[in-house]
Design an enzyme around this catalytic site. Structure first.
Site, PDB file in Angstrom:
ATOM      1  N   LEU A 161       0.860  -1.178   0.000  1.00  0.00           N
ATOM      2  CA  LEU A 161       0.000   0.000   0.000  1.00  0.00           C
ATOM      3  C   LEU A 161       0.897   1.228   0.000  1.00  0.00           C
ATOM      4  O   LEU A 161       1.977   1.212   0.593  1.00  0.00           O
ATOM      5  CB  LEU A 161      -0.893   0.041   1.247  1.00  0.00           C
ATOM      6  CG  LEU A 161      -2.005  -1.002   1.384  1.00  0.00           C
ATOM      7  CD1 LEU A 161      -2.743  -0.794   2.701  1.00  0.00           C
ATOM      8  CD2 LEU A 161      -2.972  -0.952   0.215  1.00  0.00           C
ATOM      9  N   ASP A 162       0.439   2.296  -0.644  1.00  0.00           N
ATOM     10  CA  ASP A 162       1.179   3.552  -0.586  1.00  0.00           C
ATOM     11  C   ASP A 162       1.313   4.004   0.870  1.00  0.00           C
ATOM     12  O   ASP A 162       0.472   3.683   1.711  1.00  0.00           O
ATOM     13  CB  ASP A 162       0.449   4.640  -1.373  1.00  0.00           C
ATOM     14  CG  ASP A 162       0.396   4.353  -2.864  1.00  0.00           C
ATOM     15  OD1 ASP A 162       1.236   3.581  -3.345  1.00  0.00           O
ATOM     16  OD2 ASP A 162      -0.513   4.895  -3.526  1.00  0.00           O
ATOM     17  N   ARG A 163       2.354   4.748   1.154  1.00  0.00           N
ATOM     18  CA  ARG A 163       2.615   5.205   2.516  1.00  0.00           C
ATOM     19  C   ARG A 163       1.403   5.884   3.149  1.00  0.00           C
ATOM     20  O   ARG A 163       1.056   5.629   4.307  1.00  0.00           O
ATOM     21  CB  ARG A 163       3.801   6.180   2.506  1.00  0.00           C
ATOM     22  CG  ARG A 163       4.169   6.717   3.877  1.00  0.00           C
ATOM     23  CD  ARG A 163       5.411   7.591   3.804  1.00  0.00           C
ATOM     24  NE  ARG A 163       5.922   7.910   5.120  1.00  0.00           N
ATOM     25  CZ  ARG A 163       7.165   8.273   5.371  1.00  0.00           C
ATOM     26  NH1 ARG A 163       8.033   8.358   4.383  1.00  0.00           N
ATOM     27  NH2 ARG A 163       7.557   8.551   6.591  1.00  0.00           N
TER      28      ARG A 163
END
Length: 305
Positions: free
Chosen positions: A146-148
């Site tokens: 997942l993106d940060r």
């Protein structure tokens, strides 16, 4: 409504008969269907809360998946109290773990894996330390990311074999990946499908192209759950899982995700990226069990509606 409970089974003890929280299965069915039939006084919401809080035991094992398949002669018991709190670490909490997999809910702001600038305090390093507490030889393996700034459900494997099984059969294994997205503006179409080919440039920004030779095929389905004059809350299902796919596709239709300056957002009303991995459903790669996980809608997402 089907009858799933044997009320006069000869070997059943008097104590069990008196126990209104003890049930016996007579035919194959989904757990949620069985519970609703067995406890007509409880609503669907009440029953899902029992599953979420690990109060439903099948053959004395806590089950949280509503679509778990029950077999004849199994027993189902309802505990009076909630299970102990999930194991929490700074930046994430573990919501399921067996000898093969770990499912976590990641907070926004926590990296999935290390970067050149930040080696420590990411989901991978936290879980690596977690499994080594049991045995220093234990390892953890990344399945997806997942993106940060995206929160929500992630899955990690506890062996290279399981990682390979999941990644090689990802489309067949994953039955549902649903995200929640808060967008700028009120979407014009309440449901829709966005399709393009995604390319990443040298600046690490992803963009859409119609040329299949230049990008990876990406398909996103969305449905509006709530809307106001300034924002929409969308349920988003991925048919493909490409880097920044939802963020790019929302920009493409003119409704970027709030807080996503990289992909066209001009507002940040909730102080974070408005993207959350909400539901993850899949077939367990070893046990073949139907697994289903759902997290609460982030409170900040509801502030705008």
């Amino acid at each position: 409504m089907k009858e799933f409970i044997k009320k006069d089974k000869p070997q059943q003890t008097k104590e069990a008969k008196k126990n209104k929280n003890h049930f016996e299965v007579t035919e194959e069915t989904q757990l949620l269907t069985f519970l609703l039939a067995s406890m007509p006084h409880k609503s669907r919401h009440n029953v899902k809360a029992l599953l979420r809080d690990k109060q439903v035991l099948v053959d004395n094992r806590a089950i949280t998946q509503f679509n778990h398949i029950l077999k004849p002669n199994q027993t189902v018991d309802i505990k009076d109290s909630k299970a102990p709190q999930e194991q929490r670490y700074k930046g994430l909490k573990i919501i399921f773990e067996d000898q093969y997999l770990i499912i976590i809910e990641k907070n926004e702001g926590t990296l999935s894996i290390a970067t050149e600038k930040q080696k420590l305090h990411n989901a991978y390093s936290i879980l690596s330390d977690h499994v080594k507490k049991e045995d220093p030889r234990n390892r953890i393996f990344v399945v997806h990311r997942l993106d940060r700034e995206t929160s929500g459900l992630m899955m990690f494997a506890k062996s290279e074999k399981v990682q390979g099984l999941l990644q090689e059969s990802w489309n067949a294994t994953i039955q549902e990946r649903t995200y929640l997205a808060v967008t700028e503006g009120k979407v014009k179409e309440e449901t829709g499908t966005i399709e393009s080919y995604l390319v990443e440039n040298k600046a690490l920004t992803v963009y859409s192209t119609r040329n299949p030779d230049h990008g990876k095929h990406a398909i996103t389905h969305y449905e509006a759950i709530k809307s106001s004059e300034n924002n929409s809350l969308l349920k988003v299902n991925l048919e493909t899982g490409r880097k920044n796919q939802i963020r790019v596709h929302m920009k493409d239709i003119g409704f970027p995700i709030v807080g996503d300056e990289k992909y066209g957002a001009k507002t940040d009303p909730i102080g974070r990226l408005g993207l959350h991995a909400w539901v993850l459903a899949f077939v367990h790669p070893i046990t073949n069990e139907q697994m289903y996980f759902e997290t609460p809608i982030p409170k900040k997402f509801l502030w705008l509606f």
